[in-house]
Design an enzyme around this catalytic site. Structure first.
Site, PDB file in Angstrom:
ATOM      1  N   ASP A 148       0.902  -1.152  -0.054  1.00 12.62           N
ATOM      2  CA  ASP A 148       0.109   0.069  -0.100  1.00 12.62           C
ATOM      3  C   ASP A 148       1.005   1.094   0.052  1.00 12.62           C
ATOM      4  OD1 ASP A 148       1.004   0.324   2.474  1.00 12.62           O
ATOM      5  OD2 ASP A 148      -0.880   0.059   3.755  1.00 12.62           O
ATOM      6  N   ASP A 204      -7.896  -7.299   1.054  1.00 11.10           N
ATOM      7  CA  ASP A 204      -7.022  -7.575   1.902  1.00 11.10           C
ATOM      8  C   ASP A 204      -7.663  -7.117   3.099  1.00 11.10           C
ATOM      9  OD1 ASP A 204      -6.594  -4.522   1.411  1.00 11.10           O
ATOM     10  OD2 ASP A 204      -5.680  -4.876   3.507  1.00 11.10           O
ATOM     11  N   CYS A 222     -13.697 -28.272   8.786  1.00 12.96           N
ATOM     12  CA  CYS A 222     -12.663 -27.622   8.198  1.00 12.96           C
ATOM     13  C   CYS A 222     -11.556 -28.609   7.855  1.00 12.96           C
ATOM     14  CB  CYS A 222     -12.383 -26.474   9.146  1.00 12.96           C
ATOM     15  SG  CYS A 222     -10.751 -25.665   8.646  1.00 12.96           S
ATOM     16  N   CYS A 271      -8.185 -27.601   7.535  1.00 15.86           N
ATOM     17  CA  CYS A 271      -6.856 -26.760   8.034  1.00 15.86           C
ATOM     18  C   CYS A 271      -6.186 -27.683   8.763  1.00 15.86           C
ATOM     19  CB  CYS A 271      -7.162 -25.445   8.247  1.00 15.86           C
ATOM     20  SG  CYS A 271      -7.472 -25.075  10.105  1.00 15.86           S
ATOM     21  N   CYS A 283      -7.490 -27.625  12.427  1.00 14.42           N
ATOM     22  CA  CYS A 283      -8.628 -28.559  12.634  1.00 14.42           C
ATOM     23  C   CYS A 283      -8.280 -29.887  12.490  1.00 14.42           C
ATOM     24  CB  CYS A 283      -9.882 -27.842  11.825  1.00 14.42           C
ATOM     25  SG  CYS A 283     -10.462 -26.321  12.229  1.00 14.42           S
ATOM     26  N   HIS A 322      -6.070 -21.223  11.098  1.00 14.98           N
ATOM     27  CA  HIS A 322      -7.321 -21.396  10.678  1.00 14.98           C
ATOM     28  C   HIS A 322      -8.128 -20.261   9.985  1.00 14.98           C
ATOM     29  CE1 HIS A 322     -11.437 -23.065  11.200  1.00 14.98           C
ATOM     30  NE2 HIS A 322     -11.731 -21.861  11.440  1.00 14.98           N
TER      31      HIS A 322
END
Lengths: 370, 370
Positions: free
Chosen positions: B93, B266, B304, B306, B309, B335
């Protein structure tokens, strides 16, 4: 797999030795350094990272896990291995060192120790039987007997009383211990008195544990005293059983401990100093937090093969630490654990190749230069 | 590789679209959620973990890196990619949002903004030219023009002046920008006034940037206002260029943004709430820090896939958070980023398969139930 220790090689010039420790969760090559995961996590790191670093076994703390989150929850979760997702061997200490460190918050009685939690002040009572119950619930591969650890210096009479109590408690621990898939180690006390160490070694080894630890060192005594105690104590410990020096883990202490016949070490030092921005190298400690490294684009240790040194500069790591970025703590922790684990591995190889004393000489050539 | 945007598919019922963004460090499939690495690190995570999570591009902050560790050091290190060991695309940015958020610490002038560092109070001056110089030194794949971001609510006249200045600064940024391997995006301002958004869109797009952002949203306005602004603004942005909604990243905002033609997002939200012990699920936010999860051995989200998890329970994660263990922050961060990245990927697939509106309906069926 039942617990077994295999002595593979003994150094002909020193007490150094190489072995293999068989446990339900895998084989440990000794000598070994065990990273400390006090609260069911080795601070900042994942189990996968520990495995990549070559960690063969980690240590966790009975006192801390009993208070938070509680051993019953961990038992319910299927034991500590499952709870924290670490499928290799674990050793739990007995909380002896921790409760005695509480000072005014605890009272020692013959039956056990009454103490207040450092978290919320709640009252608790640890007996040898209670500690074994907790350790059985946690389910580590190696568990430690409940002992009375004395500070340094300590007067003779107090040290003697504490070691005698440690023997009586060790007997009670042995009687209380139920699980055949966990090896219970005895702990030798006796402060820095040769007579007392001899007495403790005799009493504790007579109880025939599968392994023995030396407790009550690295509690403030000069390192020469520690080495002296090791010199007269390890010969009193059976050769065919693993020997564990509790709470020791500076690079030079590890080299000297191995030379005097120690097989296992644990210490919070590498991860603790890492979080303060200090890293271990073969030349000594490097304080990467210092302003002098702000523009230094070299790795922490140019000779190091760890993830941190392969991918990041001192300048980047210092930036992360100054900016309070957690990834900086991870990078220094990885480096320090790699350093100690790799050091012990190198020592192991040098013993196997009959060149331990040469290795030690080379080690001291540049150590402390920084 | 030169910068290119390829529009692959447009939803026939809504503004939603699927594309590919070609950058020097790789191809980005849009829509895309960009994790934020303010200080050259996505808080708590390693670059390898980000890659495993499916992060295609990360964002970093010009204002922060300029102040610490300094863009010249990063340039010397070979640019931001090398400095932080992330070899995929990066967007920086312009610091516009950050310096305007400094409030009393800054003064806006026609030439630029004078401000004091939030770290040490030192005085600095950002002009469009200076910002481009910094962004050129950092070397991100996509860099943002220096804009004046106004708060919400904002009176019409002030919003108009700020957008006119943003246009003049965008021109100066374009002139100052030197590197052909970096794509400079323009930013559309205009607060919540349709007339002003139209004016800004007209002026900024006339400068022919390779991509355009909508700034000045998610600054405190109700989400209905945000959606309204998107509805009348995105149609004014060229179809063949990527559209980036700055600072937005709650799951519902992302779904609604994509429906209104946004390609890039973002936000610090997923990692920030993770560190406070809150995780995102398809049913809404779950505060795993809460006492109710102390003995809950289920994963954060049973559906989930991930790393967190698959390997850890709510009870373990809560324990880590309560015990101030950094690994807990890593697990919740993993997560949440997985959740948002996977959500955007699912949306992308639904657009490709002509079922975006059905997906959206399913999404809202259980969202907010917790």
């Amino acid at each position: 797999m039942t617990f077994k220790f295999e002595l593979i090689k003994e150094c002909k010039d020193t007490g150094a030795r190489v072995g293999k420790l068989f446990t339900p969760h895998g084989i440990i090559e000794t000598p070994v350094f065990m990273p400390v995961g006090t609260q069911a996590t080795v601070k900042t790191l994942s189990p996968e990272e520990l495995e990549t670093l070559g960690a063969q076994i980690i240590l966790s703390n009975t006192y801390h896990l009993y208070l938070r989150p509680g051993h019953e929850l961990i038992k319910q979760a299927g034991g500590l291995h499952k709870f924290m997702n670490w499928n290799k061997p674990i050793l739990t200490d007995s909380g002896g060192f921790q409760v005695f460190s509480l000072g005014d918050l605890r009272t020692v009685k013959e039956d056990g120790v009454e103490f207040r939690s450092h978290i919320d002040g709640s009252k608790h009572f640890f007996t040898p039987e209670k500690v074994i119950e907790i350790e059985n619930a946690l389910g580590a591969d190696i568990i430690m007997a409940f002992d009375e650890c004395v500070p340094y210096p300590c007067d003779y009479e107090y040290a003697r009383k504490a070691l005698k109590r440690t023997t009586r408690w060790a007997e009670r621990c042995k009687t209380a211990h139920q699980r055949e898939d966990q090896a219970l180690f005895g702990i030798i006390q006796g402060s820095a008195y040769q007579e007392l160490r001899e007495l403790s070694a005799k009493e504790i080894t007579s109880l025939d544990f599968p392994g023995y630890a030396i407790g009550g060192l690295s509690v403030g005594e000069p390192k020469e005293i520690m080495y002296e105690v090791l010199e007269y104590t390890t010969p009193l410990m059976p050769k065919e059983k693993p020997r564990y020096l509790m709470g020791v883990g500076s690079p030079d202490n590890v080299v000297e401990g191995i030379m005097r016949g120690i097989d296992m070490f644990d210490c919070v030092l590498p991860t603790r100093i890492a979080r303060n921005g200090t890293v271990m190298t073969k030349r000594g400690k490097l304080v990467v937090r210092n302003a002098g490294y702000a523009k230094d684009l070299r790795p922490l240790d140019p000779e190091c093969s760890c993830y941190t040194c392969q991918n990041y500069s001192r300048a980047y790591i210092r930036h992360l630490l100054k900016a309070n970025e957690i990834f900086g703590l991870r990078l220094t922790s990885i480096h320090n654990l790699h350093f100690l684990i790799a050091l012990v591995k190198e020592i192991r190889e040098s013993i196997l190749e009959n060149r331990f004393l040469e290795f030690r000489e080379e080690f001291y050539e540049h150590y402390g230069e920084i």
